[in-house]
Design a protein around this motif. Structure first.
Motif, PDB file in Angstrom:
ATOM      1  N   TYR A 229      82.917  72.272  36.037  1.00  0.00           N
ATOM      2  CA  TYR A 229      82.276  70.978  35.787  1.00  0.00           C
ATOM      3  C   TYR A 229      83.191  69.791  36.045  1.00  0.00           C
ATOM      4  O   TYR A 229      82.765  68.758  36.555  1.00  0.00           O
ATOM      5  N   LYS A 230      84.443  69.933  35.706  1.00  0.00           N
ATOM      6  CA  LYS A 230      85.359  68.806  35.873  1.00  0.00           C
ATOM      7  C   LYS A 230      85.553  68.497  37.361  1.00  0.00           C
ATOM      8  O   LYS A 230      85.505  67.331  37.772  1.00  0.00           O
ATOM      9  N   LYS A 231      85.727  69.548  38.147  1.00  0.00           N
ATOM     10  CA  LYS A 231      85.902  69.341  39.588  1.00  0.00           C
ATOM     11  C   LYS A 231      84.649  68.744  40.200  1.00  0.00           C
ATOM     12  O   LYS A 231      84.719  67.920  41.115  1.00  0.00           O
ATOM     13  N   MET A 232      83.489  69.184  39.664  1.00  0.00           N
ATOM     14  CA  MET A 232      82.231  68.622  40.157  1.00  0.00           C
ATOM     15  C   MET A 232      82.199  67.129  39.883  1.00  0.00           C
ATOM     16  O   MET A 232      81.748  66.341  40.717  1.00  0.00           O
ATOM     17  N   GLY A 233      82.680  66.738  38.715  1.00  0.00           N
ATOM     18  CA  GLY A 233      82.722  65.323  38.354  1.00  0.00           C
ATOM     19  C   GLY A 233      83.525  64.517  39.366  1.00  0.00           C
ATOM     20  O   GLY A 233      83.121  63.419  39.771  1.00  0.00           O
ATOM     21  N   ILE A 234      84.658  65.085  39.783  1.00  0.00           N
ATOM     22  CA  ILE A 234      85.509  64.387  40.753  1.00  0.00           C
ATOM     23  C   ILE A 234      84.784  64.241  42.092  1.00  0.00           C
ATOM     24  O   ILE A 234      84.786  63.167  42.711  1.00  0.00           O
ATOM     25  N   HIS A 235      84.139  65.322  42.522  1.00  0.00           N
ATOM     26  CA  HIS A 235      83.381  65.266  43.782  1.00  0.00           C
ATOM     27  C   HIS A 235      82.258  64.251  43.692  1.00  0.00           C
ATOM     28  O   HIS A 235      81.976  63.531  44.652  1.00  0.00           O
ATOM     29  N   LEU A 236      81.619  64.216  42.533  1.00  0.00           N
ATOM     30  CA  LEU A 236      80.501  63.278  42.348  1.00  0.00           C
ATOM     31  C   LEU A 236      80.982  61.837  42.373  1.00  0.00           C
ATOM     32  O   LEU A 236      80.279  60.962  42.882  1.00  0.00           O
ATOM     33  N   ASN A 237      82.166  61.596  41.838  1.00  0.00           N
ATOM     34  CA  ASN A 237      82.728  60.238  41.925  1.00  0.00           C
ATOM     35  C   ASN A 237      82.859  59.819  43.381  1.00  0.00           C
ATOM     36  O   ASN A 237      82.540  58.690  43.751  1.00  0.00           O
ATOM     37  N   GLN A 238      83.350  60.731  44.192  1.00  0.00           N
ATOM     38  CA  GLN A 238      83.513  60.432  45.620  1.00  0.00           C
ATOM     39  C   GLN A 238      82.161  60.172  46.279  1.00  0.00           C
ATOM     40  O   GLN A 238      82.001  59.210  47.038  1.00  0.00           O
ATOM     41  N   PHE A 239      81.201  61.040  45.962  1.00  0.00           N
ATOM     42  CA  PHE A 239      79.867  60.935  46.551  1.00  0.00           C
ATOM     43  C   PHE A 239      79.212  59.612  46.144  1.00  0.00           C
ATOM     44  O   PHE A 239      78.614  58.894  46.939  1.00  0.00           O
ATOM     45  N   MET A 240      79.371  59.287  44.880  1.00  0.00           N
ATOM     46  CA  MET A 240      78.843  58.050  44.331  1.00  0.00           C
ATOM     47  C   MET A 240      79.435  56.851  45.034  1.00  0.00           C
ATOM     48  O   MET A 240      78.749  55.915  45.422  1.00  0.00           O
ATOM     49  N   GLY A 241      80.760  56.876  45.186  1.00  0.00           N
ATOM     50  CA  GLY A 241      81.481  55.765  45.802  1.00  0.00           C
ATOM     51  C   GLY A 241      81.027  55.521  47.228  1.00  0.00           C
ATOM     52  O   GLY A 241      80.683  54.394  47.600  1.00  0.00           O
ATOM     53  N   SER A 242      80.995  56.582  48.026  1.00  0.00           N
ATOM     54  CA  SER A 242      80.625  56.380  49.425  1.00  0.00           C
ATOM     55  C   SER A 242      79.148  56.026  49.562  1.00  0.00           C
ATOM     56  O   SER A 242      78.781  55.219  50.416  1.00  0.00           O
ATOM     57  N   SER A 243      78.308  56.603  48.714  1.00  0.00           N
ATOM     58  CA  SER A 243      76.882  56.274  48.774  1.00  0.00           C
ATOM     59  C   SER A 243      76.649  54.812  48.449  1.00  0.00           C
ATOM     60  O   SER A 243      75.851  54.142  49.103  1.00  0.00           O
ATOM     61  N   SER A 244      77.352  54.309  47.436  1.00  0.00           N
ATOM     62  CA  SER A 244      77.145  52.900  47.087  1.00  0.00           C
ATOM     63  C   SER A 244      77.728  51.985  48.161  1.00  0.00           C
ATOM     64  O   SER A 244      77.214  50.900  48.393  1.00  0.00           O
TER      65      SER A 244
ATOM     66  N   ALA B  58      73.198  53.310  49.715  1.00  0.00           N
ATOM     67  CA  ALA B  58      72.247  54.391  49.430  1.00  0.00           C
ATOM     68  C   ALA B  58      71.996  54.442  47.931  1.00  0.00           C
ATOM     69  O   ALA B  58      72.611  55.216  47.194  1.00  0.00           O
ATOM     70  N   LYS B  59      71.076  53.608  47.485  1.00  0.00           N
ATOM     71  CA  LYS B  59      70.897  53.397  46.048  1.00  0.00           C
ATOM     72  C   LYS B  59      70.377  54.627  45.304  1.00  0.00           C
ATOM     73  O   LYS B  59      70.908  54.991  44.260  1.00  0.00           O
ATOM     74  N   ARG B  60      69.341  55.262  45.855  1.00  0.00           N
ATOM     75  CA  ARG B  60      68.765  56.397  45.117  1.00  0.00           C
ATOM     76  C   ARG B  60      69.743  57.560  45.026  1.00  0.00           C
ATOM     77  O   ARG B  60      69.859  58.212  43.984  1.00  0.00           O
ATOM     78  N   VAL B  61      70.453  57.795  46.116  1.00  0.00           N
ATOM     79  CA  VAL B  61      71.442  58.881  46.099  1.00  0.00           C
ATOM     80  C   VAL B  61      72.518  58.575  45.051  1.00  0.00           C
ATOM     81  O   VAL B  61      72.909  59.453  44.269  1.00  0.00           O
ATOM     82  N   THR B  62      72.965  57.324  45.015  1.00  0.00           N
ATOM     83  CA  THR B  62      73.980  56.912  44.033  1.00  0.00           C
ATOM     84  C   THR B  62      73.485  57.171  42.617  1.00  0.00           C
ATOM     85  O   THR B  62      74.208  57.727  41.783  1.00  0.00           O
ATOM     86  N   ASN B  63      72.240  56.780  42.355  1.00  0.00           N
ATOM     87  CA  ASN B  63      71.699  56.955  41.011  1.00  0.00           C
ATOM     88  C   ASN B  63      71.619  58.424  40.600  1.00  0.00           C
ATOM     89  O   ASN B  63      71.889  58.768  39.452  1.00  0.00           O
ATOM     90  N   VAL B  64      71.239  59.286  41.547  1.00  0.00           N
ATOM     91  CA  VAL B  64      71.181  60.716  41.223  1.00  0.00           C
ATOM     92  C   VAL B  64      72.588  61.233  40.918  1.00  0.00           C
ATOM     93  O   VAL B  64      72.777  62.044  40.007  1.00  0.00           O
ATOM     94  N   CYS B  65      73.585  60.731  41.658  1.00  0.00           N
ATOM     95  CA  CYS B  65      74.975  61.130  41.399  1.00  0.00           C
ATOM     96  C   CYS B  65      75.393  60.759  39.979  1.00  0.00           C
ATOM     97  O   CYS B  65      76.094  61.518  39.306  1.00  0.00           O
TER      98      CYS B  65
ATOM     99  N   ASP C 179      92.796  53.487  50.399  1.00  0.00           N
ATOM    100  CA  ASP C 179      91.595  54.084  49.803  1.00  0.00           C
ATOM    101  C   ASP C 179      91.464  55.518  50.282  1.00  0.00           C
ATOM    102  O   ASP C 179      91.595  55.792  51.472  1.00  0.00           O
ATOM    103  N   ASP C 180      91.183  56.436  49.340  1.00  0.00           N
ATOM    104  CA  ASP C 180      91.092  57.838  49.743  1.00  0.00           C
ATOM    105  C   ASP C 180      89.744  58.149  50.416  1.00  0.00           C
ATOM    106  O   ASP C 180      89.596  59.170  51.068  1.00  0.00           O
ATOM    107  N   SER C 181      88.775  57.261  50.233  1.00  0.00           N
ATOM    108  CA  SER C 181      87.458  57.498  50.836  1.00  0.00           C
ATOM    109  C   SER C 181      87.423  56.984  52.267  1.00  0.00           C
ATOM    110  O   SER C 181      87.661  55.799  52.522  1.00  0.00           O
ATOM    111  N   ILE C 182      87.093  57.856  53.191  1.00  0.00           N
ATOM    112  CA  ILE C 182      87.095  57.462  54.594  1.00  0.00           C
ATOM    113  C   ILE C 182      85.982  56.453  54.889  1.00  0.00           C
ATOM    114  O   ILE C 182      86.153  55.543  55.710  1.00  0.00           O
ATOM    115  N   VAL C 183      84.862  56.587  54.191  1.00  0.00           N
ATOM    116  CA  VAL C 183      83.748  55.635  54.364  1.00  0.00           C
ATOM    117  C   VAL C 183      84.202  54.243  53.931  1.00  0.00           C
ATOM    118  O   VAL C 183      84.029  53.256  54.644  1.00  0.00           O
ATOM    119  N   ASP C 184      84.829  54.169  52.748  1.00  0.00           N
ATOM    120  CA  ASP C 184      85.286  52.885  52.235  1.00  0.00           C
ATOM    121  C   ASP C 184      86.372  52.290  53.103  1.00  0.00           C
ATOM    122  O   ASP C 184      86.432  51.062  53.281  1.00  0.00           O
TER     123      ASP C 184
END
Lengths: 151, 223
Positions: free
Chosen positions: A72-87, A91-98, B35-40
């Motif tokens: 779960y913790k590693k998933m949290g880190i991945h989700l932070n990344q996903f959230m960041g790039s989506s925003s 990509a609002k809806r994807v960000t919200n699901v993250c 920044d570690d994010s390539i998109v950012d």
């Protein structure tokens, strides 16, 4: 004749964009990216979005694996990344699901995570399809506009 | 919209060339983005390029320190007023990064002799007040909540521009101070009046310059 086609395509593009905004799939950050596109970098938006797709698919694959392992913790880190790039691409809806997904990982809620992952994959697929559609229209329009003004 | 920044930078008088002060008149603002994010990275790089800045984008704090010559095994003696290394006018870094966080990078930069005056801006997707405070206390110039917009970067560039103008004005005062001394010498009066520059220190936090609300917060907090 051809100019008429270009105008129709432009209208199609705007209709699709308006729809995506209305549905909350995209937000003003996407507009911001479009504003940064100019003659010097005419493909900026599609370049960034393609990088985003590439990264997102890696993240989704990792998330699936980590969920199997209950990491779960590693998933949290991945989700932070996903959230960041989506925003960053709007990509609002994807960000919200993250965000919801991350909350589930914070609670180590396996059922919640499974549901969230499913929703995330669904939203991501939808976004990808719509953006591909948008870029296709844009490409067609550029082609038609190009033919209209022969060099 | 963009032409404004080009016109206003820099308003330096033409005749201050002879003082060995590094002229940035014809040089672009150079920004180091971390920044570690390539998109950012792609987005911030483009945002800065649109504003005519030179950009170097790296993916970690470690790489940033390497570029700046601040890694422990790279100690560069500061013999040329700290210009021995890379010339960087602004460092903008993400907060959440694996390995070294933006906060840790900020601390290392502020601890260095060559780059402690370089403005550092932190970006974060989370609007966490204690985090913002911590960064500002450590010397960050500003804090941007992601996603980063053109208006955010433009505000930073305007700050950089104004900073250059202030440096320009000081150079002029120094010049006037030296002229005064010359006058005193010729009239055979004891040169007791020092150049005016000694009484006007380079403002590290010019209150009139920065329009950022975060900046205003910082001013009232520490002063």
């Amino acid at each position: 004749m051809l100019g008429f086609g270009a105008d129709l395509l432009w209208a199609d593009m705007n209709r699709l964009l308006a729809f995506l905004f209305h549905q909350g799939v995209l937000d003003e950050q996407f507009l911001q990216l479009q504003q940064l596109q100019d003659e010097a970098s005419p493909n900026f938006v599609s370049e960034v979005v393609n990088i985003y797709f590439h990264e997102s698919e890696k993240l989704l694959t990792n998330l699936r694996g980590l969920l199997m392992e209950r990491e779960y913790k590693k998933m949290g880190i991945h989700l932070n990344q996903f959230m960041g790039s989506s925003s960053s691409i709007g990509a609002k809806r994807v960000t919200n699901v993250c965000v919801a997904f991350r909350a589930a990982t914070d609670q180590s809620n396996r059922a919640g995570c499974l549901r969230a992952l499913e929703m995330l994959e669904h939203e991501y697929c939808y976004l990808k399809n719509k953006l591909h559609e948008l870029f296709q229209i844009e490409q067609q329009r550029a082609l038609v506009a190009g033919v209209r003004y022969p060099v | 919209m963009d032409s404004n920044s080009v016109v206003s930078w820099p308003r330096l008088p033409e005749n201050i060339d002879g003082f060995g002060i590094k002229q940035k008149q014809s040089e672009e603002v150079h920004v180091l983005a971390v920044d570690d994010s390539i998109v950012d990275r792609k987005v911030i790089e483009h945002l800065l390029k649109v504003l005519a800045c030179k950009v170097t984008a790296v993916d970690s704090g470690l790489r940033a320190l390497q570029l700046l010559g601040l890694l422990d095994e790279q100690k560069i003696p500061s013999e040329t007023n700290g210009f021995g290394g890379l010339k960087v006018d602004l460092i903008i870094t993400d907060y959440c990064m694996p390995g070294m966080t933006g906060y840790e990078l900020l601390k290392k930069i502020k601890e260095s002799s060559s780059f402690k005056e370089t403005p550092v801006v932190i970006m974060s997707s989370e609007n966490v007040l204690p985090r913002i405070d911590r960064c500002l206390e450590e010397g960050a110039e500003d804090f941007i909540v992601k996603p980063v917009k053109l208006s955010d970067v433009k505000r930073l560039k305007d700050f950089m521009t104004t900073k250059e103008v202030i440096r320009g004005e000081l150079s002029q005062e120094e010049r006037e101070g030296i002229n005064k001394r010359k006058l005193l010498d010729t009239s055979d009066v004891s040169p007791s009046s020092p150049p005016s520059i000694s009484s006007s220190p380079l403002p590290s936090s010019p209150s009139s310059v920065i329009d950022s609300p975060i900046r205003r917060l910082k001013m009232t907090g520490t002063d």
